[in-house]
Enzyme design. Sequence first.
Site, PDB file in Angstrom:
ATOM      1  N   ASP A   1       0.860  -1.182   0.000  1.00 17.97           N
ATOM      2  CA  ASP A   1       0.000   0.000   0.000  1.00 17.97           C
ATOM      3  C   ASP A   1       0.894   1.228   0.000  1.00 17.97           C
ATOM      4  OD1 ASP A   1       1.120   0.261   2.504  1.00 17.97           O
ATOM      5  OD2 ASP A   1      -0.763   0.263   3.605  1.00 17.97           O
TER       6      ASP A   1
ATOM      7  N   ASP B   1       1.474   4.797   2.251  1.00 16.87           N
ATOM      8  CA  ASP B   1       1.106   5.432   3.521  1.00 16.87           C
ATOM      9  C   ASP B   1       1.532   6.897   3.529  1.00 16.87           C
ATOM     10  OD1 ASP B   1       0.496   2.765   4.955  1.00 16.87           O
ATOM     11  OD2 ASP B   1       2.559   2.476   4.276  1.00 16.87           O
TER      12      ASP B   1
ATOM     13  N   ASP C   1      -3.269   4.628   2.635  1.00 20.91           N
ATOM     14  CA  ASP C   1      -3.614   5.014   4.007  1.00 20.91           C
ATOM     15  C   ASP C   1      -3.244   6.471   4.222  1.00 20.91           C
ATOM     16  OD1 ASP C   1      -4.658   2.668   4.871  1.00 20.91           O
ATOM     17  OD2 ASP C   1      -2.997   2.114   6.186  1.00 20.91           O
TER      18      ASP C   1
HETATM   19  P1  UTP Z   1       2.388  -1.072   6.577  1.00 21.43           P
HETATM   20  O1  UTP Z   1       1.529  -2.197   7.029  1.00 21.43           O
HETATM   21  O2  UTP Z   1       1.901  -0.265   5.447  1.00 21.43           O
HETATM   22  O3  UTP Z   1       3.810  -1.681   6.290  1.00 21.43           O
HETATM   23  O4  UTP Z   1       2.614  -0.174   7.844  1.00 21.43           O
HETATM   24  P2  UTP Z   1       4.975  -1.200   5.334  1.00 21.43           P
HETATM   25  O5  UTP Z   1       6.206  -1.263   6.126  1.00 21.43           O
HETATM   26  O6  UTP Z   1       4.636   0.106   4.690  1.00 21.43           O
HETATM   27  O7  UTP Z   1       5.051  -2.341   4.272  1.00 21.43           O
HETATM   28  P3  UTP Z   1       4.232  -2.544   2.932  1.00 21.43           P
HETATM   29  O8  UTP Z   1       5.206  -2.369   1.853  1.00 21.43           O
HETATM   30  O9  UTP Z   1       3.126  -1.540   2.878  1.00 21.43           O
HETATM   31  O10 UTP Z   1       3.731  -3.942   2.998  1.00 21.43           O
HETATM   32  C1  UTP Z   1       3.519   0.922   7.869  1.00 21.43           C
HETATM   33  C2  UTP Z   1       3.796   1.316   9.262  1.00 21.43           C
HETATM   34  O11 UTP Z   1       2.644   1.864   9.843  1.00 21.43           O
HETATM   35  C3  UTP Z   1       2.426   1.307  11.093  1.00 21.43           C
HETATM   36  C4  UTP Z   1       3.069  -0.037  11.084  1.00 21.43           C
HETATM   37  O12 UTP Z   1       3.527  -0.385  12.357  1.00 21.43           O
HETATM   38  C5  UTP Z   1       4.205   0.147  10.131  1.00 21.43           C
HETATM   39  O13 UTP Z   1       5.338   0.497  10.867  1.00 21.43           O
HETATM   40  N1  UTP Z   1       0.980   1.143  11.328  1.00 21.43           N
HETATM   41  C6  UTP Z   1       0.225   0.472  10.438  1.00 21.43           C
HETATM   42  C7  UTP Z   1       0.431   1.664  12.458  1.00 21.43           C
HETATM   43  O14 UTP Z   1       1.131   2.289  13.266  1.00 21.43           O
HETATM   44  N2  UTP Z   1      -0.896   1.468  12.707  1.00 21.43           N
HETATM   45  C8  UTP Z   1      -1.675   0.780  11.848  1.00 21.43           C
HETATM   46  O15 UTP Z   1      -2.879   0.628  12.109  1.00 21.43           O
HETATM   47  C9  UTP Z   1      -1.104   0.274  10.678  1.00 21.43           C
HETATM   48 MN    MN Z   2       2.764   0.461   3.694  1.00 17.48          MN
END
Ligand code: UTP
Ligand code: MN
Length: 530
Positions: free
Chosen positions: A326, A328, A454
């Site tokens: 995804d 972020d 997100d």
């Molecule tokens: P992600 O699940 O998007 O992982 O969460 P990522 O490292 O970007 O990997 P990919 O490539 O998308 O698979 C990003 C960060 O956001 C935090 C997670 O702990 C992670 O460090 N996070 C995610 C939160 O703090 N709360 C949430 O509800 C979801």
């Molecule tokens: Mn991510």
Amino acid sequence: MVPLKRRKVVSSNVGNIKTGAENKFPQVVLFLLERKMGASRRAFLSQLGQKKGFQVEEVFSESVTHVVSENNSGDEVRTWLDSQGGGRGRTPVHLLDISWYTESMQAGRPVQILDRHKLQEQQTDGAELVVFSVPSYACQRRTTLENHNTVLTDALSLLAENAELSDQEGRGVAFRRAAAVLKALPGSVTHVTQLRGLPCLGEHSMRVIKDILENGASAEVESTKQSERYKALKVLTGIFGVGAKTAERWIREGIHTLHQLRGSGHTLNRAQQAGLQHYDDLNRPVTKAEADAIREVVERAVVSVLPGAQVTLTGGFRRGKLTGHDVDFLITHPEEGREDGLMSKVVSWLESQGFLLYQKTTRNSYLESKDGPARPSSNMDRFERCFSIFKLDKDERRGTNAAEDTSSVGAHVQVKDEDSGSQSPILRDEQRRHVSAEDGGPEETKLWRAVRVDLVVSPISQFAFALLGWTGSKLFERELRRWAGHEKNMSLSSHALYDSKQGRYLRVTSEEEIFAHLGLEFVPPSERNA
Ligand code: UTP
Ligand code: MN
């Protein structure tokens, strides 16, 4: 063992501080290893030695000539010694079993070192194997994307994933920690002895590693991979909006495939419906170029509803990953309070422009006065957050290059990172209007793809915490919180850092300050890939 060159001890009044006993054997400086012996037994034995006139050091230093341990192998002690900087190349240190110590205590003098007293170190037929050593918390290590042990880490990650999908969080974390240790190693592991003394490698993980190093594969990993249950869990949780619990329930009803789910008559919630509809797109990695294209759109949305607001790409892409599941984003405004109500405006803007295939916004529910220090084990935060599915148009210029399009296996759009300025996929309103069917039709003619995005809004006062918390990796974050709690008596969340000793929140304006408060060396995002 190489004969020890006796050395003069410059200051003989270093040890024996507690007892004040005379140091009878200045050429022998002892150190008892706490590992496996335990702190209380070590303290007892140290005092015994000191009373008898031995110099027993409390802290390991270069002056130590004899390291005594109990139930440790020579390799384990050697690895520990290396980690103390007392490794090979310096004046050799005797690595001795506790039996030498107790016999010396009985004799009232250092007894002669016999073979049976010496710890055996692994002979590595000629070629010297590198013995690795890393600190125990992932947040103390620098983990780049360069992983020299992908075969091992992929295997452990698969077992971690399987455990997580099976409601065995503890096991999952154990495998994740083991994988993270291997990711941090500066070279490839070829023999298990290189791992002696490394942290976080439990019995189970070691068995898997050993299997792979010795037989080329782990039976457990292979059978998990092939198991109907694991395959079904993967397929079903691959649907956006479907978690392990729901998947589990469906599997118990005999639903293993999307086809079976569609025919089951289950009522899906809005997220799951969108997840099923865009299944293929959402299970195809998002490229950095696609992430950048979406960033442009989000920036446009944000500045048009609140000039001066700032958008930061977080998650894996901030750590330098080239693909992700995804994208972020963290949104803030330099003036505290101005971010209030921002999310709904951004979402409305995006919706009005046709950029959103799905969105669900949760309100900000964090109140320091009410919530108190967040539970350190939880990574749930309470920011205003929007889970969305973006509609990302492919650049039509891309379509003129057929070879590029058809060769693209992992992603719809293949763009070289360096060229992203000129070649990144862009979103075009005209194109979007041309597509009438929601799922866009056959792959080749589809002009857009769905991408999970997100959005998180943070007040500027919490921005550094939010940035740190959302940059990941998940394990790095978990380890930061564990470090804060266990080693510093502090509580870290994506909102705040609370010092329990001082009974107050620590305010910061940058990630660097958070690491400093935690007594950790700053680790840049590109080295948080634990
Ligand atoms: P992600 O699940 O998007 O992982 O969460 P990522 O490292 O970007 O990997 P990919 O490539 O998308 O698979 C990003 C960060 O956001 C935090 C997670 O702990 C992670 O460090 N996070 C995610 C939160 O703090 N709360 C949430 O509800 C979801
Ligand atoms: Mn991510």
